[in-house]
Design an enzyme around this catalytic site. Sequence first.
Site, short mmCIF file in Angstrom:
data_model
loop_
_atom_site.label_atom_id
_atom_site.label_comp_id
_atom_site.label_asym_id
_atom_site.label_seq_id
_atom_site.Cartn_x
_atom_site.Cartn_y
_atom_site.Cartn_z
N GLU A 71 56.79 56.14 49.37
CA GLU A 71 55.79 55.08 49.53
C GLU A 71 56.06 54.35 50.85
OE1 GLU A 71 57.15 55.49 46.46
OE2 GLU A 71 55.53 55.56 45.00
N SER A 72 55.58 54.94 51.93
CA SER A 72 55.58 54.34 53.29
C SER A 72 56.86 54.60 54.08
CB SER A 72 55.18 52.87 53.24
OG SER A 72 53.92 52.74 52.60
N CYS A 86 54.48 50.64 49.62
CA CYS A 86 53.19 50.39 48.98
C CYS A 86 53.29 50.71 47.50
CB CYS A 86 52.13 51.24 49.65
SG CYS A 86 52.54 53.00 49.54
N SER A 242 51.55 60.46 55.24
CA SER A 242 52.38 59.45 55.89
C SER A 242 52.95 60.03 57.16
CB SER A 242 53.54 59.03 54.98
OG SER A 242 53.09 58.17 53.97
N HIS A 255 49.87 55.43 57.15
CA HIS A 255 49.92 55.80 55.72
C HIS A 255 48.51 55.82 55.18
CE1 HIS A 255 54.23 55.45 55.89
NE2 HIS A 255 54.05 54.34 56.59
#
Length: 479
Positions: A71-72, A86, A242, A255
């Site tokens: 996540e990022s 995120c 990403s 992203h």
Amino acid sequence: MTLDTTPVLPNPVFEGSEKRVEIDFNFSAASPANGLRALSRGQLDELMSLAACTIVSSRTNAELDAYVLSESSLFVYPTKWVLKTCGTTKLLRAVPRLLEMAAELSMAPRRCKYSRASFLFPEQQPFPHTSFEHEAFFLRQHFGHLGNGGSAYVLGDMFNGLQWHVYVADAQGAVYADELHPMAKPTHKLEVCMTDLAKSAAAPFFRDPAKSAAQVTTETGIRGLVPSADIDDYVFEPCGYSMNGIAGGGFITIHITPEDGFSYASVEVSGFDPAAYDPADMVSRILGIFKPGKVSVSLSVDVASSNGEYSWGTLAARPHGYGCQSATCQELATGGRVAYYTFSPAAVSFAAGTKEGAPMTAAAPAKGGEADAPLRPASPATVLRSTLRHMPSFSSLPSDSDYDVASTSSGDENEVGSRLAAALRQLGRARSRSGSLSPKSSIGAASEQGDVGAAGACAACKGSGVAACAGPVAAAAVL
Ligand SMILES: C[S@@+](CC[C@H](N)C(=O)[O-])C[C@H]1O[C@@H](n2cnc3c(N)ncnc32)[C@H](O)[C@@H]1O
């Protein structure tokens, strides 16, 4: 019989909007020469697991280590830590352990800046990301000893577009460019958050087994944004993208959540010489790739110029095909500033005299825009999300001791929840007593501090018919 026409969003939905923390540390004589870069992979994995994400891949150069996360992204410099996550990650839960690990390297925090746009699905966020107030108090527990204890700001229009939330604390108080160590440079940052991506623009970010991530990066035009960057890109299964690109001490990170109904993309360009690119041109090129229905742009610099004038932090031109919904400037108590803009094609339609509620046919699509560019009135689902997103902020706050959430990284969430509930009840009583802003509170005071008048003199919005504009951006925006 009445039909329920409320659109149903795909479930589960994904929260693309990221939380971001940037912490600067001081070296001491006992610190390793590479500072935070001395943290082992095992230590980084531990920190990412506290934040509820994992490292997917990495790149390194002489100045920094860059990690793509599930996540990022994470960026580690000798004295700077930048973590951006995120989804329903718990980014701030990693902070207490990071501070412990830094202390083991004889490094102490000097400055902390936390920022994020509004969440698309705020009700899904875990504590302390349950509200900006919770986040700000959590941060204050850990960085309140720096400078003035930290300031918290909310920029942007509550009803139109995303709002921008910023907490900042600095041990030195206001920092001026001419007081910096000759080797130290202010960090300039451009962050673009986009929702409602055009379907054709989102399509390449659904995985095609025949295509490599590098092909996606090149064919979509992402590679051309910072051509000199060493790129680490990743396409998720079944969708999602990403990338980190590093060049010298600067980075670009992108992203993308392409799913229809909650599509989102973010682009951050950070740490480059401000003369290296024109932010307005960069924004236009980014919008040409993603063709979003809503855009927010944040331009920030972390120190004040010596004479109070800024050449950075303004957009020289409004993106083609987009109208400005709001333009706000916030001078930070720690020095530096943040300028925040929201744009939407709809604002152009209003400027052209389209009646509210009538089908929108934007005269001018975004640069490179296509017939399917999302120029349409807000759907009920969008309105619902917007309403959730804009639940009111606190207008007065309990004292820090009433709101002790310092130990939540390993603490009992129920107990913390009870303490919060008690604090909120007390807040409710305080609010009904005072009915106004607490003088010591900087949270929720953005419209007092950040908005610079409402006289309609904002060059960005002049003639656009936008009622929500906060006014001129420090008299410098020339959109
Ligand atoms: C790549 S991440 C990007 C996050 C970024 N903040 C954003 O939304 O723009 C999120 C996207 O990848 C997808 N995805 C697929 N597998 C995932 C995973 N294991 N973890 C997180 N996201 C995943 C999500 O559905 C979403 O479309």
